[in-house]
Design an enzyme around this catalytic site. Structure first.
Site, short mmCIF file in Angstrom:
data_model
loop_
_atom_site.label_atom_id
_atom_site.label_comp_id
_atom_site.label_asym_id
_atom_site.label_seq_id
_atom_site.Cartn_x
_atom_site.Cartn_y
_atom_site.Cartn_z
N GLU A 225 0.85 -1.20 0.00
CA GLU A 225 0.00 0.00 0.00
C GLU A 225 0.88 1.24 0.00
O GLU A 225 1.16 1.80 -1.04
CB GLU A 225 -0.95 -0.04 1.20
CG GLU A 225 -2.09 0.97 1.09
CD GLU A 225 -3.18 0.69 2.09
OE1 GLU A 225 -4.11 1.52 2.18
OE2 GLU A 225 -3.13 -0.34 2.80
N GLU A 486 -1.74 0.22 13.58
CA GLU A 486 -2.91 0.64 12.80
C GLU A 486 -4.20 0.36 13.56
O GLU A 486 -5.15 1.13 13.48
CB GLU A 486 -2.93 -0.11 11.46
CG GLU A 486 -4.11 0.22 10.58
CD GLU A 486 -4.05 -0.52 9.25
OE1 GLU A 486 -4.77 -0.11 8.32
OE2 GLU A 486 -3.29 -1.50 9.14
#
Length: 634
Positions: A225, A486
């Site tokens: 990502e 995260e």
């Protein structure tokens, strides 16, 4: 004299020893293919191929705008394990972004493979499932010429552990060196205190920030990502701006955002625009005006506002076109990864209000009085419509009644003045219902601690900040995190979207500086031209020290307890002034001195050169300070 060396058809090229190099998969280098002296004068390039010159239409050549990508630190491994024969796992002791430098000696053609990971499996092997499709593998093929050193040139990894196979013999700790690298602006902030837990969280915040600055503010440095997500960056922007000088980095990124804006005025969730190409979701697209506002407040430069004013205005106008009854009720990501989810539609309207409000203020800064009035009126209409639809007057809460659902309208300024305390009470009640834990995601986490402290619940804010059970920053620390995760439950969540190096939930770092150390910019005199010094001591902390290198010089705040007194030590830079908010903390101040001279006794204040009483209330005394160094004992 001058000479221009330009790329044209006279240039030549040849295949290099770099067999493969991709951002996600890593780099393969065959040292047997090296051509010594290829980058030196006099090299015989007669067997090289001619290059093809690509057309330059639609290309805009610009100089480097942001801080340079640099190797900022070298890390030595702390230990090596061998889960299976001829396989070695190096533990760098720290999760970070960068690459590894290999030292090896062996026969020509020997192939050494390095695989990178953030965590380990129970059996000691590296855990790579959360990398998804990213191979994160570097390969070096030896030329067999004594001791060889190599590092990749065009890739990077987010990692703590390196699995090494094919190494000739048994490697020692000198075989690998971790090279920490990121787009490195000057480090301007430091925070420390008597709490080991808060110091560890601050450490994790700082390393998460550096790990996710690769020309754009990325979401993560390890999986397939690594994109410039807007929502993550805007929530973390104040924390980032306390720790590093983000002015050039964010100014550069705003160019990326403007470049990606479409003809209708929509900006996108990710910038530069890649993968996610639809109009941005609420709170993500709104980075377009939040980032310039934060940069202006911290660094006092209006250029980022004037350069991007049209971009900001077009985004607000886009929301206006797609709003109904003054509400921008579009679905989105909501309060991303929150423990308790909030409805996403009200979030869109809340940020729509906030955008109109801030754009009005920024228009005023630029002297655009018509826009200033127009967007002010728009914000008032949005607030009225928002309260009519979403405010529950009976329960003093907003649709969803989560911590974030109530925090956003309160912080942005939607809540009616006579209901603010009641809405805060709803937030406090919710925190208690969660056993004094937060339940917020990317959006609410930035605001939960400052709101509690600002409205008289500083002890509760500190309790939330120092929890060690899930969900909390302390839970991450207890589980061995060296960066911010995260997910609050990153230790139990499976593979997929589970980065151990995201900065968004580290937005609590703003509160460390602004409320514990008490260093804040004044929006009426940005760039710390006038400084707010509002430290809030709390039971559980013996001392706090914070420093921020501003454009005017270093601001320092250091307080510590001594039995029945608290010492406050400040540095106010030259050509600035400050307002010191002396907190009562529910107690009575018997006396106060500065530099050994009494300035307050018997409920009477005595002014001194550079020190004057501004006003007092039931909660605090405000004292003006001119530039200088101060030592108060209260």
């Amino acid at each position: 004299s001058s000479k221009m060396v330009v790329t044209d058809k006279s240039w030549k090229s040849d295949l290099s020893p770099i067999i493969e190099s991709t951002l996600y998969h890593g780099e393969t280098y065959d040292a047997r293919l090296e051509q010594n002296g290829w980058n030196s004068a006099g090299f015989d390039e007669s067997k090289w191929e001619s290059v093809t010159v690509f057309p330059k239409e639609n290309a805009k050549l610009v100089c480097q705008q942001g801080p340079l990508l640099r190797i900022t630190e070298e890390i030595k491994p702390v230990k090596i394990t061998s889960p299976k024969k001829d396989l070695y796992v190096f533990d760098m002791g720290q999760n970070f972004a960068g690459w590894a430098k290999l030292k090896v000696k062996g026969e020509q053609g020997t192939t050494v493979q390095m695989r990178f990971a953030e965590t380990l499996k129970a059996d000691g092997n590296i855990y790579t499932e959360n990398l998804r499709s990213a191979r994160a593998t570097d390969v070096y093929i030896l030329k067999g010429d004594g001791l060889e050193e190599w590092q990749p040139r065009f890739t990077y990894h987010g990692y703590r552990y390196v699995e090494v196979t094919g190494y000739p013999g048994k490697p020692d700790l000198d075989a690998l060196t971790g090279l920490v690298a990121y787009s490195a602006p000057p480090v301007i902030g430091s925070f420390s205190c008597s709490s080991d837990l808060l110091n560890k969280v601050q450490h994790n915040i700082f390393w998460g920030l550096g790990s996710n600055m690769y020309s754009v503010p990325t979401d993560c440095p390890q999986r397939d990502e690594r994109l410039g997500w807007m929502g993550d960056a805007q929530a973390f922007a104040p924390t980032a701006s306390y720790n590093m000088d983000m002015s050039r980095f964010f100014s550069k990124w705003m160019h990326d955002i403007a470049d990606g804006q479409d003809e209708q005025g929509a900006v996108h969730d990710v910038n530069p625009v890649i993968v996610v190409t639809n109009p941005a979701k609420p709170a993500w697209g709104d980075a377009v005006y939040i980032i310039p506002w934060v940069v202006h407040n911290f660094y006092g430069d209006k250029r980022i506002i004037s350069d991007n004013y049209t971009t900001m205005k077009r985004w607000i106008d886009f929301m206006t076109v797609h709003s109904k009854n003054n509400l921008y009720e579009t679905s989105g990501y909501g309060d991303w990864v929150a423990v308790v989810k909030s409805p996403s539609e009200p979030i869109g309207s809340a940020y729509y209000f906030y955008g109109a409000k801030l754009l009005s203020e920024m228009a005023g800064l630029l002297g655009k009085t018509d826009d200033q009035k127009a967007y002010k009126q728009l914000s008032l209409k949005i607030a009225a419509a928002y309260n009519k639809k979403h405010f529950d007057k009976k329960n003093n809460s907003y649709t969803g009644d989560t911590q974030t659902a109530n925090l956003l309208p309160l912080v942005f300024g939607i809540v009616p003045a006579d209901r603010k305390e009641a809405v805060v009470a709803s937030i406090v009640a919710n925190v208690h219902e969660q056993n004094d834990h937060l339940s917020t995601g990317f959006l609410g986490t930035e605001f939960i601690l400052p709101v509690l402290s600002d409205y008289g619940f500083h002890d509760l804010a500190y309790k939330v900040a120092t929890q060690k059970s899930y969900p909390s920053w302390g839970h991450m620390v207890e589980k061995g995190a060296t960066t911010i995760w995260e997910l609050w439950n990153g230790d139990t969540e499976g593979p997929g979207m589970n980065s151990r190096n995201h900065f968004a939930l580290g937005s609590c770092g703003e509160w460390y500086y602004s409320h514990l150390a008490g260093i804040r910019p004044d929006i009426n005199a940005p760039g710390f031209k006038q400084i707010v010094l509002a430290p809030l001591p709390v039971v559980g902390l013996d001392w706090v020290k914070g420093e921020v290198k501003t454009v005017n010089g270093t601001v320092s705040s250091h307080w510590k307890r001594n039995k029945n007194t608290i010492e406050y030590n400040f540095i106010v830079p030259a050509n600035t002034s400050a307002v010191f908010h002396v907190p009562f903390m529910g107690k009575t101040i018997k006396s106060a001195s500065e530099g050994g001279k009494t300035i307050y006794a018997d409920e009477s204040f005595t002014a001194m050169p550079g020190i004057n009483l501004l006003q007092s209330s039931d909660d605090e005394v405000e004292i003006s300070l001119s530039a200088g160094e101060y030592h108060f004992v209260v």
